[in-house]
Design an enzyme around this catalytic site. Structure first.
Site, PDB file in Angstrom:
ATOM      1  CE  LYS A  24      -3.895   1.798   2.802  1.00 51.97           C
ATOM      2  NZ  LYS A  24      -4.669   1.582   4.047  1.00 51.97           N
TER       3      LYS A  24
ATOM      4  CB  SER B 116      -8.176   3.113   2.906  1.00 53.76           C
ATOM      5  OG  SER B 116      -7.326   2.582   3.899  1.00 53.76           O
TER       6      SER B 116
ATOM      7  CB  SER C 209      -8.272   0.259   5.781  1.00 57.19           C
ATOM      8  OG  SER C 209      -9.100   1.372   5.608  1.00 57.19           O
TER       9      SER C 209
HETATM   10  N1  GLN Z   1     -13.285   3.516   6.329  1.00 56.29           N
HETATM   11  C1  GLN Z   1     -12.767   4.001   7.575  1.00 56.29           C
HETATM   12  C2  GLN Z   1     -12.419   5.470   7.434  1.00 56.29           C
HETATM   13  O1  GLN Z   1     -12.673   6.023   6.405  1.00 56.29           O
HETATM   14  C3  GLN Z   1     -11.575   3.188   8.001  1.00 56.29           C
HETATM   15  C4  GLN Z   1     -10.392   3.444   7.164  1.00 56.29           C
HETATM   16  C5  GLN Z   1      -9.174   2.706   7.625  1.00 56.29           C
HETATM   17  O2  GLN Z   1      -9.250   1.673   8.272  1.00 56.29           O
HETATM   18  N2  GLN Z   1      -8.023   3.260   7.306  1.00 56.29           N
HETATM   19  O3  GLN Z   1     -11.912   6.074   8.342  1.00 56.29           O
END
Ligand code: GLN
Length: 508
Positions: free
Chosen positions: A80, A155, A179
């Site tokens: 990532k 994400s 994520s």
């Molecule tokens: N979808 C969640 C957010 O937008 C979690 C994102 C994540 O785990 N980085 O904060």
């Protein structure tokens, strides 16, 4: 035999050891697949082909000299774009980090290099990991390899899609509120968020520091355990790193689930809680029945404060983010909007942040700054922290009765591109099953447990006690070995013509 990029890491590792394949061949197969699929799927922000070829060659040479190499040496890895990579651009999916070339490697990147993993490239993500669909990336769309009209989750959507599309053998993500697990679920692969502190956050671009955790995304559970052997361990450069000894995560995999106490969390199944799609609910109940057949003692667990998780998260995470993101001012990192004559430095900061950050990131900075401001801090941040403790206590109580808690990873299968982009709240709600686990700092895992009628993957979430990764992996492995969901593969190119939905096929 399958093409090398179709194999799992442990299968590839066996071939390497028997000298039936080389790291260079595995890498060539991976890049060939990238050439075929990447135009449609769009997992990668950057391909580090030169670095990868050097790494693969060095692994092959060392093996030819008779050196004993770590199990994953020569395995193609996707990172990532949140992990700092020395000499390789790291954008975190944001325009404001465009052109930032870190002078050092993240701890986990160092570990991967030491273990001989081969860096294929950096994967797409929601800007600063804020999102659930990868649509908040400043750069490109990533499509779900099972259905190109749908999101891969987020994400860490680029990493999960890369594993599902066989454009990487293993990948890494981060998980602040889901994520790793949610994109793993949407893409039909395995994802593990370890206990907070088990894996170092050093060199990982910070989002919400009390929640962020690094973990693997893989084709199967054994690969996940092998990756944990690489990633886990104490790091003095991360003040929240845990000093506990690191086990060999592959050792107990085959121990089975006889006598293991498994609690299905009722609030995650639609009882005064989350609304779960019918097909998802059915697949989860079937998975619990399978665990019971395998010898687990299954019952119902309750987390009474679960409904507060999303509101609490959307105070705490933006508050921490607003502080972490203050450093992007156009001076120290990446992008700057040039000053116009008459501008002072504050105006340069303002223009840079206005142009450099996307809409969701700005929304979070404003939410967080507001929640932390004088007069509101007690009403919001302090209150949210108290409720967070209640959620954590719910978990403690449930773990007095159970060894592992289970439920869906996501209330739905992968949704359509664009479906939730106009409505941030509906996007936020898609993380309702994963966020509570970050509140508790607990290990959580998603594994494939079925498919919808339309052929989209469904994920089973397993949650463990602090440092309970071995128990999770053992339960996940027992389930996986009694099913064939992990053997199906998404093939967007071959089956694309005419078929917009199910594109899985058995692995030969
Ligand atoms: N979808 C969640 C957010 O937008 C979690 C994102 C994540 O785990 N980085 O904060």
């Amino acid at each position: 035999m399958s093409a090398l990029n179709e194999l799992s890491a442990h299968e590839l590792s066996d071939l390497f050891r028997k000298r039936e394949a080389s790291a260079r061949e595995a890498l060539a197969a991976t890049y060939a697949r990238i050439e075929e699929a990447e135009g449609e799927v769009g997992c990668y922000l950057l391909l580090s082909r030169e670095v990868a070829e050097e790494q693969a060659q060095s692994v092959d040479e060392r093996r030819a000299r008779g050196e004993e190499l770590p199990p994953l040496a020569g395995v193609p890895l996707a990172l990532k774009d949140i992990f700092c990579t020395k000499g390789i651009e790291t954008t975190c999916g944001s325009k404001i980090l465009r052109g930032f070339v870190p002078p050092y490697d993240a701890d986990v990147v160092e570990r991967c290099r030491e273990h001989g993993l081969v860096l294929v490239g950096k994967t797409n993500m929601d800007e600063f990991a804020m999102g659930s669909s990868t649509e908040n990336s400043a750069f490109q769309v990533t499509r779900n390899p099972w259905d190109l009209e749908r999101v891969p989750g987020g994400s860490s959507g680029g990493s999960a899609a890369a594993v599902a599309a066989a454009t990487a053998i293993v990948a890494m993500g981060t998980d602040t509120g889901g994520s790793i697990r949610q994109p793993a679920s949407f893409c039909g692969v395995v994802g593990l968020k370890p206990t907070y502190g088990r894996v170092s956050r050093y060199g990982v671009v910070a989002f919400a520091s009390s929640l962020d955790q690094v973990g693997p995304i893989t084709k199967d559970v054994r690969d996940c355990a092998l990756m944990m052997n690489v990633l886990a361990g104490h790091d003095g450069r991360d003040s929240t790193s845990i000093e506990a000894p690191v086990p060999d995560y592959t050792e107990g995999l085959e121990g089975g689930v006889k006598g293991l106490r498994v609690g299905l969390v009722k609030e995650l199944m639609g009882y005064q809680g989350v609304g779960v799609d019918r097909e998802v609910g059915e697949a989860i109940r079937a998975a619990v029945a399978r665990l019971a057949e395998l010898g687990a003692e299954c019952g119902e667990a309750s987390l009474p404060h679960l409904n507060y998780s999303i509101p609490v998260y959307y105070i705490i995470a933006p508050a921490e983010a607003s502080s972490n993101l203050a450093r992007y001012d156009g001076v120290q990192y990446g992008y700057r909007t040039p000053a116009e004559s008459g501008d002072d430095i504050v105006e340069m900061y303002r223009r840079t942040r206005d142009e450099g950050f996307g809409a969701e990131v700005k929304r979070r900075i404003m939410l967080g700054t507001y929640a932390l401001s004088a007069g509101y801090y007690d009403a919001y941040y302090v209150k949210a922290s108290r409720v967070r403790s209640l959620i954590r206590r719910d978990f403690d109580e449930a773990f007095e009765q159970y060894d592992v808690l289970v439920g869906p990873t996501s209330p739905t299968v992968a949704f359509r591109l664009g479906e939730k982009t106009e409505d941030p709240i509906s996007m936020y709600l898609s993380d309702v099953c994963t966020i509570p686990v970050n509140m508790g700092g607990l290990p959580g895992m998603s594994i494939p447990c079925g498919f919808s009628g339309g052929g989209l993957p469904i994920g089973l979430q397993l949650v463990g006690k602090p440092l309970g990764e071995e128990t999770l992996l053992r339960a996940a492995y027992a389930f996986e070995q009694s099913t064939d969901f992990h053997r199906r593969r998404a093939h967007p190119i071959a089956e694309r013509n005419g078929v917009r939905s199910a594109v899985g096929r058995e692995r030969g």
